[in-house]
Write an enzyme that holds these catalytic residues in place. Structure first.
Site, PDB file in Angstrom:
ATOM      1  N   CYS A 174       0.839  -1.197   0.000  1.00  0.00           N
ATOM      2  CA  CYS A 174       0.000   0.000   0.000  1.00  0.00           C
ATOM      3  C   CYS A 174       0.881   1.257   0.000  1.00  0.00           C
ATOM      4  CB  CYS A 174      -0.998  -0.051   1.144  1.00  0.00           C
ATOM      5  SG  CYS A 174      -2.486   0.902   0.760  1.00  0.00           S
ATOM      6  N   LEU A 175       1.016   1.966   1.130  1.00  0.00           N
ATOM      7  CA  LEU A 175       1.911   3.121   1.128  1.00  0.00           C
ATOM      8  C   LEU A 175       3.329   2.688   0.729  1.00  0.00           C
ATOM      9  CD1 LEU A 175       2.263   6.157   1.715  1.00  0.00           C
ATOM     10  CD2 LEU A 175       2.886   5.549   4.049  1.00  0.00           C
ATOM     11  N   HIS A 222      -3.627  -5.119   0.259  1.00  0.00           N
ATOM     12  CA  HIS A 222      -3.033  -5.687   1.478  1.00  0.00           C
ATOM     13  C   HIS A 222      -3.105  -7.211   1.448  1.00  0.00           C
ATOM     14  CE1 HIS A 222      -2.796  -1.903   3.885  1.00  0.00           C
ATOM     15  NE2 HIS A 222      -3.718  -1.528   3.017  1.00  0.00           N
ATOM     16  N   GLU A 236      -1.552  -9.289   3.210  1.00  0.00           N
ATOM     17  CA  GLU A 236      -1.429  -9.881   4.550  1.00  0.00           C
ATOM     18  C   GLU A 236      -2.788 -10.243   5.141  1.00  0.00           C
ATOM     19  OE1 GLU A 236      -0.970  -6.726   3.751  1.00  0.00           O
ATOM     20  OE2 GLU A 236      -1.561  -5.314   5.336  1.00  0.00           O
TER      21      GLU A 236
HETATM   22  N1  GLN Z   1      -1.986   6.646   2.738  1.00  0.00           N
HETATM   23  C1  GLN Z   1      -2.090   5.895   1.523  1.00  0.00           C
HETATM   24  C2  GLN Z   1      -3.445   6.066   0.866  1.00  0.00           C
HETATM   25  O1  GLN Z   1      -4.389   6.459   1.495  1.00  0.00           O
HETATM   26  C3  GLN Z   1      -1.800   4.422   1.759  1.00  0.00           C
HETATM   27  C4  GLN Z   1      -2.765   3.730   2.677  1.00  0.00           C
HETATM   28  C5  GLN Z   1      -2.256   2.448   3.238  1.00  0.00           C
HETATM   29  O2  GLN Z   1      -1.049   2.194   3.268  1.00  0.00           O
HETATM   30  N2  GLN Z   1      -3.136   1.609   3.742  1.00  0.00           N
HETATM   31  O3  GLN Z   1      -3.586   5.808  -0.309  1.00  0.00           O
END
Ligand code: GLN
Length: 541
Positions: free
Chosen positions: A384-385, A510, A512
């Site tokens: 994700c991030l 995600h 996981e």
């Molecule tokens: N902050 C980022 C977004 O909102 C990633 C979110 C996350 O890692 N779950 O897109």
């Protein structure tokens, strides 16, 4: 089974005794005997869901296929039982009140005064029965968060009391999880806290059927007799739960204590069959007898609280077991990383994962982490991030778009390689408004991602507002970072990978959240394998 059976799990004496793990372990044993089981958690706080809670407050927010932001115990339920949960599996006080107040506004109570009893307790009971009424389950386990005696828990306990009456004694049982502490100075285990806790439950009208006693030392026959006598439960319904080496031992320990047999006896059920737990035992065997070892760095901003990355840590346990490898996670604070210290921080590691997250803090450290992994060809996984920072790093250092950023960190950036999703732009409310839950993804043949999954169509869970900006896609692909997975309906990028690197993968979703004991997630399995290979090569040089 003709009628759905209900099990209520309450906790006493102190929190953090592991009600979630006990519930999941009991669920596992009953499932292994051929029953279909689901587990539900009630959380007594006022937030509608944990989605808006800081991870430091509450640990990880677990997301279900249907896009519910839920308590991390649901992660344990899924990892143990291997079946998906949903919004109905996690209900808070806030949600109960929200529903009741909405009904009041719609005039559903026909002019009556709306009260905790019966209206709030009815709403709680509706949420208990709702899962049973789906027709999908023989047994519904409901875990009550918090401790007996908490002000917040009262309406839930009262609802359980009423439900027990409505359902009758052979359709419903109550398990109380308590602590039997060891007093060093006295040199003995003490039963009084448990006696008090059961008294508190009795005052609320609930006689527990089974006691599960957390303890550092084995309960002697004498102690068991005492607990049985004072707490008014049969001797064989005093179950001991000793500290375990891993949470995955608990089903086996509960089997030894015959918790599942006691439950079925209360339900007057003849046993369908002995529990089939061979796959589970095989997993434990591999977990406890590793033939190799790797050190994987987990770079994140909430590393002080391991619960903030619960599902990632557990996915590594599953993936480690498959590979018969002891995965040692090194937790690294993103704010500590700078380009000058990456060699020192990461030089000894066999792979690096950059964790999910929100906001600006630690972001430059994460970017420096990616740079190190990319340039030194260390296996890299971004979630994700973590995927988004991999994209930003590539823009800055390979595409030479020096000011590239995500509009989450810099709304005015010249190169918004990660940008807010179109349908997110006008959203004002925080809770439940991200891109949440399961979405499909198509994977390109011949890519690392395809090699990992072995097929082209997957579905994974999401929790984000920002996404890869497709206006830059061509530049990326020409320079060797490709979108190997995309959403078939919207074209949103789901997976980015670097071709000329042994293992560099970022996922917008995600993975996981879908790793279980019996079905470890292939991305984690292959990532650990890449770490093993990397270490072997390093050692042979
Ligand atoms: N902050 C980022 C977004 O909102 C990633 C979110 C996350 O890692 N779950 O897109």
């Amino acid at each position: 089974m003709s009628k759905v059976k209900y099990i209520f799990v309450t906790g006493g004496v102190t929190s953090s005794l592991g009600k979630g793990i006990i519930s999941a372990s009991l669920g596992k044993l009953l499932q292994a005997r051929g029953y279909s089981v689901t587990i539900q958690k009630f959380d007594p706080y006022i937030n509608i869901d944990p989605g808006t809670l800081n991870p430091y407050e509450h640990g990880e927010c677990y997301v279900t296929d249907d896009g519910a932001e839920t308590d991390l115990d649901l992660g344990h339920y899924e990892r143990f039982l291997g079946i998906p949960t949903s919004q109905d599996n996690n209900v808070t006080t806030g949600r109960i009140y929200y529903n009741v107040i909405q009904k009041e506004r719609e005039g559903e109570f026909l002019g009556k005064t709306v009260q905790v009893v019966p209206h709030i307790t009815d709403e709680i009971k509706n949420n208990i029965y709702k899962l049973g009424e789906t027709g999908k389950f023989d047994i519904v386990i409901t875990e009550l968060g918090g401790c007996v005696g908490d002000i917040e828990s009262l309406p839930f306990i009262e609802a359980v009391r009423q439900a027990r009456l409505e359902l009758g004694p052979t359709n419903c049982i109550s398990i109380h999880l308590t602590l039997v502490p060891y007093l060093k100075t006295a040199g003995e285990l003490k039963t009084k806290p448990t006696q008090h806790s059961v008294k508190e439950l009795l005052e609320a009208g609930i006689q527990p059927d089974i006691l599960v006693c957390r303890s550092e030392y084995s309960l002697s026959t004498e102690i068991r007799k005492k607990l049985a006598l004072f707490c008014n439960v049969p001797f064989n319904s005093v179950i001991e739960s000793l500290d375990a080496e891993t949470i995955y031992d608990v089903p086996i320990l509960m089997r030894k204590e015959k918790l599942d047999e006691r439950v079925l006896a209360k339900f007057k059920q003849s046993y369908k069959r002995e529990p089939k737990i061979d796959a589970w035992k095989e997993f434990l065997g591999r977990l406890k007898n590793p033939t190799s070892q790797v050190r994987i760095g987990l770079v994140g901003k909430y590393v002080e609280l391991k619960d903030a990355y619960k599902s990632i840590a557990e996915a590594f346990v599953h993936a480690g077991a498959v590979n018969e490898c002891n995965v040692m996670l090194e937790w690294i604070h993103a704010e500590e990383v700078e380009e000058g210290n990456t060699k020192k921080l990461f030089g000894e590691l066999d792979a690096i994962l950059v964790a999910p997250g929100f906001g600006e803090r630690g972001i430059e450290g994460k970017i420096a982490t990616v740079k190190y992994a990319r340039e030194n060809k260390v296996p890299f996984f971004g979630i994700c991030l973590g995927m988004q920072v991999a994209v930003i790093e590539f823009a800055r250092n390979v595409l030479t778009l020096k000011k590239a950023n995500s509009t989450e960190m810099d709304p005015k950036t010249k190169h918004p390689v990660i940008d807010i999703m179109e349908d997110q732009k006008n959203i004002k409310e925080m809770g439940g408004t991200m891109r949440l839950g399961a979405y499909d993804c198509n994977i390109k043949k011949g890519t690392k991602a395809y090699n990992v999954y072995g097929h082209a169509k997957i579905s994974e869970r999401h929790r984000h507002r920002y996404e890869f900006n497709n206006e830059y896609l061509e530049q990326y692909q020409n320079a060797g970072m490709i979108a190997s997975g995309t959403n078939p309906d919207t074209g949103l990028v789901e997976i980015m990978e670097i071709q000329d690197h042994p293992w560099f993968v970022g996922s917008q979703y995600h993975p996981e959240l879908k790793s279980t004991v019996v079905n470890p997630h292939p991305l984690f399995v292959k990532f650990v394998k890449a770490a093993i290979n990397y270490r072997r090569e390093k050692e042979s040089n």
